[in-house]
Structure formats: C-alpha cells, structure tokens
Design a protein around this motif. Structure first.
Motif, PDB file in Angstrom:
ATOM      1  N   GLU A   1      -9.762 100.505 -51.162  1.00 34.43           N
ATOM      2  CA  GLU A   1      -9.369 101.839 -51.608  1.00 34.43           C
ATOM      3  C   GLU A   1     -10.496 102.835 -51.409  1.00 34.43           C
ATOM      4  OE1 GLU A   1      -8.355 100.809 -55.557  1.00 34.43           O
ATOM      5  OE2 GLU A   1      -6.236 100.460 -55.124  1.00 34.43           O
ATOM      6  N   GLN A   2     -11.738 102.378 -51.660  1.00 37.20           N
ATOM      7  CA  GLN A   2     -12.890 103.245 -51.432  1.00 37.20           C
ATOM      8  C   GLN A   2     -12.992 103.612 -49.958  1.00 37.20           C
ATOM      9  OE1 GLN A   2     -14.612 104.593 -53.678  1.00 37.20           O
ATOM     10  NE2 GLN A   2     -14.874 103.290 -55.475  1.00 37.20           N
ATOM     11  N   ALA A   3     -12.784 102.624 -49.098  1.00 33.94           N
ATOM     12  CA  ALA A   3     -12.843 102.890 -47.665  1.00 33.94           C
ATOM     13  C   ALA A   3     -11.783 103.905 -47.259  1.00 33.94           C
ATOM     14  CB  ALA A   3     -12.664 101.586 -46.878  1.00 33.94           C
ATOM     15  N   ASP A   4     -10.585 103.762 -47.809  1.00 31.43           N
ATOM     16  CA  ASP A   4      -9.524 104.708 -47.473  1.00 31.43           C
ATOM     17  C   ASP A   4      -9.852 106.110 -47.953  1.00 31.43           C
ATOM     18  OD1 ASP A   4      -8.114 102.768 -46.209  1.00 31.43           O
ATOM     19  OD2 ASP A   4      -6.537 102.569 -47.720  1.00 31.43           O
ATOM     20  N   ARG A   5     -10.545 106.222 -49.084  1.00 38.67           N
ATOM     21  CA  ARG A   5     -10.910 107.550 -49.580  1.00 38.67           C
ATOM     22  C   ARG A   5     -11.932 108.212 -48.671  1.00 38.67           C
ATOM     23  NH1 ARG A   5     -12.200 106.580 -55.852  1.00 38.67           N
ATOM     24  NH2 ARG A   5     -12.405 108.851 -55.887  1.00 38.67           N
ATOM     25  N   VAL A   6     -12.872 107.411 -48.152  1.00 40.39           N
ATOM     26  CA  VAL A   6     -13.843 107.953 -47.195  1.00 40.39           C
ATOM     27  C   VAL A   6     -13.142 108.369 -45.909  1.00 40.39           C
ATOM     28  CG1 VAL A   6     -15.889 107.442 -45.833  1.00 40.39           C
ATOM     29  CG2 VAL A   6     -15.724 106.606 -48.167  1.00 40.39           C
ATOM     30  N   LEU A   7     -12.262 107.516 -45.415  1.00 42.07           N
ATOM     31  CA  LEU A   7     -11.519 107.850 -44.202  1.00 42.07           C
ATOM     32  C   LEU A   7     -10.702 109.118 -44.399  1.00 42.07           C
ATOM     33  CD1 LEU A   7     -10.260 104.293 -43.171  1.00 42.07           C
ATOM     34  CD2 LEU A   7     -12.007 105.650 -42.009  1.00 42.07           C
ATOM     35  N   ASP A   8     -10.076 109.252 -45.554  1.00 44.60           N
ATOM     36  CA  ASP A   8      -9.266 110.436 -45.835  1.00 44.60           C
ATOM     37  C   ASP A   8     -10.128 111.684 -45.861  1.00 44.60           C
ATOM     38  OD1 ASP A   8      -6.849 111.790 -46.447  1.00 44.60           O
ATOM     39  OD2 ASP A   8      -7.377 111.780 -48.568  1.00 44.60           O
ATOM     40  N   ALA A   9     -11.323 111.574 -46.453  1.00 39.38           N
ATOM     41  CA  ALA A   9     -12.214 112.733 -46.529  1.00 39.38           C
ATOM     42  C   ALA A   9     -12.668 113.202 -45.165  1.00 39.38           C
ATOM     43  CB  ALA A   9     -13.436 112.404 -47.393  1.00 39.38           C
TER      44      ALA A   9
END
Length: 666
Positions: free
Chosen positions: A561-569
C-alpha cells in the motif's frame, strides 16, 4: 482559466499559418492511436494510461486527435506542451516512424516533402485490401534522405564506435562513392565546428559533444527537414549554446527545423512559430512575437517551461556559496559526542529501512555489535507517504527576491550527515579533481551544478561509496568510513535509470530488497502483537523481545500500500503492473525517484532528475525533494536545470565556480 488568460487565448490566430499548397509539411485532420506501448514492442493494451494525469483511458483514446499542422519551407517551429500531449508523435509522423515502425490506427492526410497523401490504416493492417483513393504509407527509406532526426538520447542513434565512421554511415548506406563521403565528412565537420571531434571514440565524448555529433550526422544526406525530439534534456548551458549555433546554421541554410521540446529558452531567438499541444490536439499556434507577449504566468498555467531564464539565473547567483562549508573535523566529533544528529520523524515511523526491517533501538544495538564503529551507518528510514501538493514555492516570489529567500533559509542544525576533508576524486591516469571541503546537512536540498565533464557525477559516486576517492576522506556523521558504509547510507538515482531498474513491474521495483514483499502485500502486520522493544526488560524476556524486533515491524498500511501511494504521488499508479522498461523516459525517472523514497536512506543523490520533464513534473519532483529534506534527509541534486535549482534548491555548489569552491588539477 482566468480572465487574463482568456483574453490571451482569444488572440490566437483562427487560421493555420500555412496551407498544404505552400507547405513542406502538411498534416490535416490526422488522428492516431498507438497499438503498442511507447517502446513499440509490447502486446496491444486494452487500456492506455495518460502519462500526465495518470488516469486510465479507454481503448479509443488517441495520441493525436484531428490534428491540422502546416509548416512552410525554411520555418523553425517549436512544438510545446506537457508530457504526453502529442509532440513526439508529430515528429514520428514527419520522419516516417509512424506508421512504418510505430503501428496503430491512422487517419487523415500526411504529406512530407511532397510524399504521402490521404491515408487510412484504421482497419486490419494485414488485410491487404486498400481503397483506391487512399495512398500507401511512404516507405521510410524514401524519407531518410529528406528528413533527418535527432533524438533525446544520442546514444540510441549511434551505429559506430568512432565519430568519423558515424558521420560517414548515412552516406555509406545510400551508396555514395568513398571520395564523396570523405569530402562530405570534412565539409560537415567544418560547417558545424566539430573538426576536433573527428577520429574520437563516441564513448569518450561528453553529453554535449554526443548531441553535436548526432545533429551533424542527421545532416549528412542534406535533408530538407530536421526534426529534434527533446534535444537538450541532458545538456549543460555550454552544450545548449553549441546546439543553438547548429540550429542557427541550419536556419541560415534554409532547412526546415521542427523541435519538440520542454525547454523553451535556449533557442527562443530562432523560433518562427510555436505550436502548443494539449491531449493530442493543437491548442494554439503563435508567432514568436505573440508567444513572447503571453507572459510567464500564462506559460506556467499551461505547464510550460520559462521562455526567459534571466530571473532564474539571478536567483542561482544568490544561492551559490550559501552556508555549507564543512566544519572542522574535531568540531564535528565534538558535536557527535554531545548528542545524536537530528533524526527524521513523522513519515519515517515504523517503516522499513534499507535492510528490510525497521530500526528500533534494540536492532541498532544488535547491529552495532557486528560492525566496527567506523563502518556503521546511521540509518533513518524514509517514509514513502507523499503529499503531491506539498510545499510549492511561488515562482514569482522566489525570482523577485532571491536574496530574501536565502535569508529566510535556516542554517542546518546538528552535525552534517556527509562531509568531506581534502577530497580528491577521479580516475587514476585519466581524470583528477580536488574538491573543496563541503558538508551536507539533513533538511537541505543542495544543487550541484557545472559543465559536462566537470566531475559532478564522479563526486556523487564517491559520496555514495560507488568508487573510492583518490585522496582525502568522506565523513559519515563525523566519522571516517569505508565506501561500503557510504553505500548503505546513501542512494543514487542515476542519470540513465535503465541501469538500475531490475524488477518485472513498477510496483515490484519499489519493493525490491525490502523483505518478503509478497507476504507483506497480502497480509498487514498486527501492531498489537509486536513487542514494545523500547520498554523490553533484560534477561529471557528481553532476549525474546530483541529476537521479535528482528522480525518485520510494519505500519498497518502494508509495504504494498505504501508503494502504491508513492506511485500515485508520482502519477505512476496506472503503470504499477507495467514492466519498467516499457515506460517512457520521464516515467522511468520518476520510478527511480520512487525507489529512493521507499528504500530509507539518509543521503539521497539524484543525477539530472528532471531531464526530459515538463514544468508540471519538474515542480512535482521539486516538491518531493522538499518533502524528503523536510523529513531530515540530505538531498543532493546534480542538475543543469536552472529552473529546478532556482526554485527548489537551498544552496548551490558550483563546480565551475571560483577556486574557493572547487579547483581542477589534471
């Protein structure tokens, strides 16, 4: 859009600047959709993601939509717009890469140097049946003598190991006699002032020299048109001046030049017309005078780079030499004994370090027993929770009062994370450079600037432990350490990110080396079951707590989930399952930056992080750098991007500056 911008837009000419009758390039009512990804080799995607917004588009979304563009002979035209707007696709239509190499449904009329006409490849390309009124695609070999191409990365268009053979290669391909080839090589080298480059290895040229060679090679067949796709993305100011002079020579010779570019200032005096693209369509056409009257604010609203760099350069001059000389080594040792250096908080809490686990005090104590004091890095994980709207400086305020910004910048607290003492970097028998003592503090964004070949990349590789210094010391929290310790404490995002992308998907790239990522993605950790290591007692209970502390300690938001948040940003979430090598150049760069955010290092070094990026993504990268610095990291940015450095860097180290900053001894 504001009222002022509406009035500006209304001034756009309602009619095209040329007609097909008097144009060397005539594109009319043209639409195109890539059947493959940007690499041109992957299977057809059922959905396509917008590289700017990150939104997943439907299969019917097009790279170009009903585009009309006419270019007169001898014109120099700038294609501008944000990433993914269609600029590069237009250049591929002109040089024949579409539809000969990049395939997909193509409709409308495309005429280049009198070749082409109405075409329709929207049906099955292998059907063989074609309407009698529809022209066949122009073979790319027919366009090669007429259209020369210069790409963003000159290495992608080299076919020979030495410069003279590279210049001769186009002429050899068309069967010119040897004597004529030698004469053409000498004539071209004289014309563009590159005679000193003849007979050299292409692998030993600087970035600017490689691009000059690429331009010269593109003109060897005396084409009537030259197309350039982001030609300055990796060039320093001196190399851009050289490229400017080459374009000026082409313009004097009556060659039509079409440039797709984010950086607008370097050739503003040569451009006859600007064509602005949005979402695959022409949003406006402007004469040079009309474009100059738009103003910086309007260009920013459209996501375009600055047309005038003078204010940015004034801001840079105010930043050079601001705070940051290395303190005395004994003084640094005193600081270390007085207390721990400033640590990052907030986003760091409970997130994994570069070793795959968080670093509570018990683990730090255990690790200390297995390493010598001189080699032990002080780790501090970076939290990848990114707010894409984090601190954006006002360009107007920064450029209007650069000295005020420096006054407001607070001096760093605590000891330097990285410092140097009598450092000499380079390669034995090849390159040697003495570097004045410097210090990198947590909370700072430091810009490292200078010409190509000044030693910037060599310096940062030394600071990251990727190569040994020739002399002197690199200090980590005041202690002399070996390169391995520096490698564990720092992260380098390379200029050519292809060298550091290893996983099979963008998401996996971020999770690489962070432990059992597959389990982490599927199953959050219950924090209630994790012992409190800071209050653990001694004896058996304490030993059990220490053993438990070695297990992954994660926030309820899992690593996935953390990785997805970075990717989204970073506008990369729609590409999370894509192979990194199928991404565009700008997307690869942002993916590497995302990896730096995830890995949890104290020093993050980025080598040209904004090359090839539009203003919107340049500002986004700047905001991410600021967030990392605010979280206690030392951020060192090697850059030629004067806009990035002026708006986001706290201070500048100028490798071309006075001897008090650096000096070169070869």
């Amino acid at each position: 859009m504001s009222a002022s911008s509406s009035s500006i837009t209304s001034a756009v000419p309602s009619q095209p600047f040329g007609t097909s009758a008097d144009s060397i390039i005539a594109i009319a009512d043209t639409s195109f959709r890539y059947a493959h990804d940007d690499a041109g080799v992957a299977a057809v995607n059922p959905t396509v993601a917008n590289p700017v917004s990150g939104n997943v588009a439907s299969p019917t979304d097009r790279a170009l939509t009903h585009v009309d563009l006419a270019v007169r002979p001898g014109e120099t035209v700038m294609l501008c717009g944000q990433s993914g707007c269609g600029k590069t696709t237009i250049t591929r239509l002109i040089n024949g890469l579409i539809p000969n190499f990049f395939h997909g449904p193509l409709t409308g009329t495309q005429v280049v140097c009198g070749l082409g006409g109405d075409g329709d490849t929207s049906g099955d390309a292998t059907a063989g049946a074609r309407d009698a009124n529809v022209a066949a695609p122009v073979p790319i070999e027919s366009l090669v003598p007429l259209v020369g191409s210069v790409f963003q990365n000159p290495k992608t268009q080299y076919f020979n190991a030495d410069t003279t053979s590279e210049l001769a290669f186009p002429c050899e391909n068309v069967g010119m006699p040897s004597a004529a080839i030698r004469e053409r090589v000498d004539e071209t080298a004289q014309r563009f002032g590159i005679r000193h480059l003849l007979g050299r290895s292409v692998f030993k040229l600087s970035g600017g020299e490689k691009q000059r060679l690429a331009v010269a090679s593109a003109t060897m067949l005396r084409p009537r048109i030259i197309v350039m796709d982001e030609p300055t993305s990796n060039l320093d100011a001196a190399a851009m001046r050289d490229l400017h002079d080459m374009v000026a020579e082409l313009k004097r010779a009556g060659v039509t030049v079409v440039i797709a570019e984010h950086r607008l200032a370097w050739c503003a005096d040569l451009i006859d017309r600007y064509v602005r693209f949005e979402n695959g369509a022409v949003a406006g056409e402007y004469t040079a005078a009309e474009f100059a009257e738009l103003g910086a604010e309007q260009l920013e609203l459209w996501g375009l780079r600055a047309l005038d760099l003078a204010p940015y350069r004034a801001a840079l001059r105010a930043k050079v030499g601001v705070t940051g000389g290395a303190p005395d080594v004994a003084e640094m040792a005193g600081r270390m004994s007085a207390g721990c250096p400033r640590s990052a908080r907030g986003l760091n809490d409970g997130l994994p370090s570069e070793r795959g686990t968080s670093q509570p005090s018990v683990i730090a104590a255990v690790n200390a027993e297995t390493e010598t004091a001189s080699d032990m890095p002080v780790t501090s994980p970076i939290g990848p929770v990114i707010d894409s709207a984090s601190r954006h400086p006002s360009a107007a305020s920064v450029l209007a009062n650069p000295s005020v910004q420096q006054t407001e910048h607070q001096s760093p607290n605590g000891a330097a994370i990285i410092a140097t003492h009598d450092l000499v970097v380079g390669y034995r028998r090849a390159f040697r450079r003495e570097v004045a003592d410097l210090a990198l503090y947590g909370g700072d964004i430091i810009g490292l600037m200078g010409r190509n070949g000044a030693g910037k990349s060599t310096l940062v590789r030394t600071l990251c432990g990727l190569q040994k210094p020739l002399a002197g010391r690199v200090l980590l929290h005041g202690r002399s350490v070996r390169p391995a310790a520096l490698t564990r404490a720092g992260f380098l995002v390379m200029q050519d990110v292809n060298y550091q992308l290893f996983a099979d998907s963008a998401r996996e790239e971020l999770l690489l080396g962070l432990g059992d990522a597959d389990d982490v993605i599927r199953r959050p950790i219950d924090l209630a079951a994790v012992p409190d290591t800071e209050t653990a007692g001694s004896g058996i209970a304490g030993a059990q707590s220490a053993e438990a502390a070695r297990m992954p300690y994660l926030h309820p938001a899992t690593l996935g989930e953390q990785a997805d948040r970075v990717l989204d940003a970073l506008d990369l979430l729609p590409f999370a399952d894509r192979h990194p090598m199928s991404l565009s150049g700008g997307q690869k760069q942002r993916l590497a930056i995302a990896s730096a955010i995830m890995c949890g290092k104290e020093l993050i070094v980025l080598d040209e992080p904004t090359s090839g990026l539009d203003r919107a993504h340049m500002m986004q990268v700047g905001a991410l750098l600021r967030r990392l610095a605010d979280d206690g990291k030392a951020v060192l940015v090697v850059t030629h991007d004067e806009e990035l450095a002026a708006l986001w860097c706290d201070r500048i180290i100028d490798m071309d500056g006075s001897p008090s900053l650096t000096k070169e001894t070869i």
